[in-house]
Design an enzyme around this catalytic site. Structure first.
Site, short mmCIF file in Angstrom:
data_model
loop_
_atom_site.label_atom_id
_atom_site.label_comp_id
_atom_site.label_asym_id
_atom_site.label_seq_id
_atom_site.Cartn_x
_atom_site.Cartn_y
_atom_site.Cartn_z
CG ASN A 12 -1.70 1.21 1.45
OD1 ASN A 12 -1.77 2.06 0.54
ND2 ASN A 12 -2.33 1.35 2.61
CE LYS A 14 -0.24 3.31 4.72
NZ LYS A 14 -0.24 3.45 6.17
CG HIS A 100 -5.90 2.00 5.06
ND1 HIS A 100 -5.52 2.97 5.97
CD2 HIS A 100 -4.87 1.12 4.99
CE1 HIS A 100 -4.30 2.68 6.42
NE2 HIS A 100 -3.89 1.56 5.84
CD GLU A 102 -3.07 5.61 6.71
OE1 GLU A 102 -2.97 5.58 5.48
OE2 GLU A 102 -2.19 5.14 7.48
CD GLU A 170 -3.65 -2.40 7.30
OE1 GLU A 170 -2.54 -2.63 6.83
OE2 GLU A 170 -4.28 -1.36 7.05
N GLY A 176 2.35 2.28 10.86
CA GLY A 176 3.38 3.32 10.75
C GLY A 176 4.08 3.67 12.06
CB SER A 216 4.82 -1.74 12.23
OG SER A 216 4.50 -0.38 12.43
P1 PGA Z 1 2.65 0.33 7.66
O1 PGA Z 1 1.21 0.55 7.00
O2 PGA Z 1 3.20 -0.94 7.09
O3 PGA Z 1 3.45 1.54 7.24
O4 PGA Z 1 2.45 0.26 9.13
C1 PGA Z 1 0.35 -0.53 6.79
C2 PGA Z 1 -0.95 -0.02 6.21
O5 PGA Z 1 -1.40 1.05 6.61
O6 PGA Z 1 -1.56 -0.68 5.35
#
Ligand code: PGA
Length: 254
Positions: A12, A14, A100, A102, A170, A176, A216
């Site tokens: 992803n 982003k 997601h 976000e 998640e 992150g 992460s």
């Molecule tokens: P990350 O993000 O691996 O940077 O923690 C995962 C995601 O949001 O899909």
């Protein structure tokens, strides 16, 4: 990970990457994948909308799938700034991430909205990667399993099938942050997801649905997470932005 499910490692990206970055990342991965004739995993990348066409070109001839990060539930119409599932299918996408955290947080997307997007993705012959996961407060309050159960019930369309549905667990506090749940905690949530899918879709379909872990994941922790029975791959954010790390995570699939 068990027999009927092939691990899926999905990146992803982003809101990252200009044309030059996206092109070189995709061609780097494409070269690695072309030389890996015995891959035991599926690989997918989900660039921002602006890069999907160029990344699709760079991936041509490789076994890497293309995906997107969101879509509008309607097929077309007066929705300024939005992109439909039909448009993404037209670009060659096989996957679309929906719900997601976000998007749920920054755009106030509810389970109902996520479910409608997932149904639109499925109706276009693609697979929806449906994201669910608890906040830190919910985890600390012992509500993780309830939250996951209710997001799953509200976000997965009926009917759904193994071929058009992927679930990504998640935990929001792990995204992150460099923090991950323990393997026991991940195992517990993934087992619950599998049981809920079995109740909703029937054992025959549920056994084929891939349930990814995200938050992460990196080359150091991927081996332990991907070895868990009901973890069928990963949804990778930060570590998917370099071919080296993303590839190293994929190599952890056994
Ligand atoms: P990350 O993000 O691996 O940077 O923690 C995962 C995601 O949001 O899909």
């Amino acid at each position: 990970m068990s027999v009927p499910r092939r691990p899926l490692i999905a990146g992803n990206w982003k809101m990252n990457g200009l044309r030059a970055d996206g092109g070189s990342l995709a061609s780097g991965l494409s070269d690695l994948m072309k030389n890996k004739t015995d891959a035991v995993f599926d690989l997918a990348v989900c660039p921002p909308f602006t890069l999907i066409a160029a990344v699709g070109d760079a991936l041509a001839g490789s076994a890497i799938s293309l995906g997107a990060q969101d879509c509008h539930p309607a097929e077309n119409g007066a929705y300024t700034g939005d992109v439909s599932a039909a448009m993404l299918a037209d670009l060659g996408c096989d996957f679309v991430i929906v719900g997601h955290s976000e998007r749920r947080t920054n755009h106030e997307e509810t389970d109902t909205a996520v479910q409608a997007k997932a149904a639109a993705v499925q109706a276009q012959g693609m697979a929806a990667i449906i994201c669910i996961g608890e906040t830190e407060e919910q985890r600390d309050g012992g509500k993780t399993l309830d939250v996951v159960k209710s997001q799953l019930a509200g976000s997965v369309p009926e009917p759904s099938a193994a071929a058009n549905t992927v679930i990504a667990y998640e935990p929001i506090w792990a995204i992150g942050t460099g923090r991950t749940p323990s393997t026991d905690e991940v195992r517990e949530v993934h087992a619950l997801i599998r049981a809920e899918l079995t109740a909703a879709l029937g054992a025959e379909e549920a056994v084929g649905v891939r349930v990814l872990y995200g938050g992460s994941m990196n080359p150091e922790n991927a081996g332990d997470l991907l070895a868990l029975e009901d973890v069928d791959g990963g949804l990778i954010g930060g570590a998917s932005l370099t071919a080296e790390d993303f590839w190293a995570i994929a190599q952890s699939c056994v």
